[in-house]
Design an enzyme around this catalytic site. Structure first.
Site, PDB file in Angstrom:
ATOM      1  N   THR A  14     -12.340  18.586  -4.777  1.00 51.37           N
ATOM      2  CA  THR A  14     -12.348  17.926  -3.463  1.00 51.37           C
ATOM      3  C   THR A  14     -12.320  18.916  -2.317  1.00 51.37           C
ATOM      4  OG1 THR A  14     -11.333  15.949  -4.339  1.00 51.37           O
ATOM      5  CG2 THR A  14     -10.948  16.368  -2.019  1.00 51.37           C
ATOM      6  N   TYR A  28     -16.052  10.257  -2.291  1.00 50.82           N
ATOM      7  CA  TYR A  28     -16.905  11.364  -1.810  1.00 50.82           C
ATOM      8  C   TYR A  28     -17.450  12.135  -3.011  1.00 50.82           C
ATOM      9  CZ  TYR A  28     -12.356  13.181  -2.878  1.00 50.82           C
ATOM     10  OH  TYR A  28     -11.189  13.449  -3.529  1.00 50.82           O
ATOM     11  N   SER A  61     -13.181  18.442 -10.970  1.00 51.72           N
ATOM     12  CA  SER A  61     -12.354  18.907 -12.093  1.00 51.72           C
ATOM     13  C   SER A  61     -12.114  17.833 -13.144  1.00 51.72           C
ATOM     14  CB  SER A  61     -11.036  19.512 -11.611  1.00 51.72           C
ATOM     15  OG  SER A  61     -10.093  18.520 -11.334  1.00 51.72           O
ATOM     16  N   THR A  94      -8.014  18.686  -8.045  1.00 53.31           N
ATOM     17  CA  THR A  94      -6.617  18.411  -8.376  1.00 53.31           C
ATOM     18  C   THR A  94      -6.457  17.606  -9.674  1.00 53.31           C
ATOM     19  OG1 THR A  94      -6.634  16.419  -7.008  1.00 53.31           O
ATOM     20  CG2 THR A  94      -5.894  18.459  -5.958  1.00 53.31           C
ATOM     21  N   ASP A  95      -7.547  16.958 -10.128  1.00 49.58           N
ATOM     22  CA  ASP A  95      -7.404  16.065 -11.296  1.00 49.58           C
ATOM     23  C   ASP A  95      -6.913  16.790 -12.552  1.00 49.58           C
ATOM     24  OD1 ASP A  95      -8.246  14.012  -9.720  1.00 49.58           O
ATOM     25  OD2 ASP A  95     -10.228  13.808 -10.626  1.00 49.58           O
ATOM     26  N   LYS A 167       0.426  16.027 -11.237  1.00 49.15           N
ATOM     27  CA  LYS A 167      -0.130  15.132 -10.209  1.00 49.15           C
ATOM     28  C   LYS A 167       0.538  13.763 -10.331  1.00 49.15           C
ATOM     29  CE  LYS A 167      -4.506  13.815  -8.108  1.00 49.15           C
ATOM     30  NZ  LYS A 167      -5.979  13.937  -8.099  1.00 49.15           N
ATOM     31  N   GLU A 292      12.765   9.767 -40.191  1.00 48.13           N
ATOM     32  CA  GLU A 292      11.447   9.518 -40.804  1.00 48.13           C
ATOM     33  C   GLU A 292      10.291  10.066 -39.968  1.00 48.13           C
ATOM     34  OE1 GLU A 292      13.814   7.225 -40.297  1.00 48.13           O
ATOM     35  OE2 GLU A 292      13.007   5.244 -39.799  1.00 48.13           O
TER      36      GLU A 292
HETATM   37  N1  ASP Z   1     -11.796  14.469  -8.465  1.00 53.02           N
HETATM   38  C1  ASP Z   1     -11.404  15.634  -7.703  1.00 53.02           C
HETATM   39  C2  ASP Z   1     -11.350  16.823  -8.643  1.00 53.02           C
HETATM   40  O1  ASP Z   1     -10.453  16.901  -9.411  1.00 53.02           O
HETATM   41  C3  ASP Z   1     -10.092  15.385  -7.068  1.00 53.02           C
HETATM   42  C4  ASP Z   1      -9.526  16.516  -6.248  1.00 53.02           C
HETATM   43  O2  ASP Z   1      -9.972  17.645  -6.271  1.00 53.02           O
HETATM   44  O3  ASP Z   1      -8.556  16.250  -5.507  1.00 53.02           O
HETATM   45  O4  ASP Z   1     -12.208  17.662  -8.588  1.00 53.02           O
END
Ligand code: ASP
Length: 334
Positions: A14, A28, A61, A94-95, A167, A292
């Site tokens: 992002t 986006y 990501s 961030t993913d 996250k 177990e």
């Molecule tokens: N979908 C995006 C990614 O992980 C989300 C982000 O970067 O905040 O690339």
């Protein structure tokens, strides 16, 4: 004062995505924006830092792959091995940021700062968080106190550890948190403040390195099976049929295993698949369970999140650590 030399590696996410308007903060896409668009908005930076840039990938990501991990790890190791380099900053979506961070945290051999950052709002959005996060990441990478901290995640003024930061929110800029394990510190304006240190093994303290991938670049196939009410073992059976080498079983509560699933897990472990007993619950550790479960060869994940447990099991299996007792000790210590 001599300028610090920082290598900036970009991978996508992002932080370099763009929306159709300034008010679009979801839906986006990654387009033609590069990390330079952000750097151009930090005009002072180049007078303070000797910056070298490297584009490693350009992906959202959510589509991160082990091939990109390996390329990133090789480039980061090459950078920190150079005498003239003081630290590395990585921009990332961030993913899956916490997975990449933990992978690097286990595999890089260095005490130099390695900092990952990203953004929750695209570069085109009102109050986009990317530029400040990037600026703060540089502050942390240049700070002497950042040495020997393992790989750090810097977002929203917090310095999180790769080991514990996760996250917690789909869209909020305050998404990353170490939960009850806390943060390493904070960075506000130019003040970098550390309060904690992770005592779990990282970087120079682990046996893992990119050399483990020299002859064979493939990663052991380890999947996450998420349990639920009425679980009859369908997904464990599917994982075994798919030929996995490891399963992270996201059990219920304290890693509880439903009665109908246990025989499927026992079949998996007797076929040589290593099964880690983790939990769907965010906070707390998976402590001793029923005998177990242990008899079926399950390995307690302790306070590992299911996604970081997957990274550790992959690296351990790659290293040839397959003995159940050894794996149990590893998960307890890491
Ligand atoms: N979908 C995006 C990614 O992980 C989300 C982000 O970067 O905040 O690339």
């Amino acid at each position: 004062m001599t300028k610090k030399k920082i290598v900036l590696m970009s991978t996508g996410g992002t932080i370099v995505s763009s929306g159709e308007s300034a008010t679009q903060t979801t839906g986006y896409r990654l387009g033609n924006l590069g990390i330079n668009t952000l750097l151009d908005q930090l005009p002072d930076l180049k007078s303070k830092i000797d910056l070298e840039e490297l584009a490693v990938s350009h992906v959202d990501s959510s589509s991160m792959t082990s091939e990109i991990w390996l390329k990133l790890a090789r480039e980061a190791q090459k950078a920190v091995d150079r005498e003239d380099v003081d630290g590395v900053v990585i921009t990332h979506g961030t993913d899956t940021m916490e997975e990449t961070a933990y992978f690097l945290n286990l595999i890089l051999k260095t005490d130099k700062p390695v900092v990952i950052t990203g953004a929750m709002r695209p570069a085109t959005a009102l109050s986009s968080d990317g530029i400040l996060n990037l600026y703060n990441a540089f502050q942390v990478a240049c700070n002497e106190l950042s040495r020997s901290q393992g790989v750090m995640m810097v977002l929203n003024n917090l310095i999180g550890s790769a080991r514990f930061s996760t996250k917690t929110h789909t869209t909020n800029v305050a998404t990353f948190s170490g939960l009850l394990n806390g943060e390493l510190g904070s960075v506000v304006d130019n003040a970098v403040m550390f309060n904690n240190k992770v005592i779990r093994p990282h970087t120079l303290q682990t046996p893992f390195s990119i050399k483990d991938f020299e002859k064979d670049e493939t990663f052991p196939k380890v999947v996450i099976v998420y349990s639920h009410a009425d679980d009859d073992g369908t997904m464990v059976r599917a994982a075994v049929a798919a030929g996995v080498q490891g399963i992270i079983f996201a059990g219920l509560g304290n890693g509880c295993v439903p009665n109908r699933v246990l025989p499927e897990i026992a079949k998996a472990t007797s076929a040589g698949i290593r099964v880690v007993r983790a939990s769907r619950v965010f906070n707390g550790a998976v402590f001793n369970g029923l005998s177990e479960w242990e008899d079926a060869g399950m390995i307690s994940a302790w306070n590992f999140s299911i996604i970081k447990a997957r990274v550790l099991l992959q690296l351990a299996l790659k290293k040839g650590i397959t003995n159940v007792d050894e794996l149990r000790k590893l998960f307890e210590a890491y």
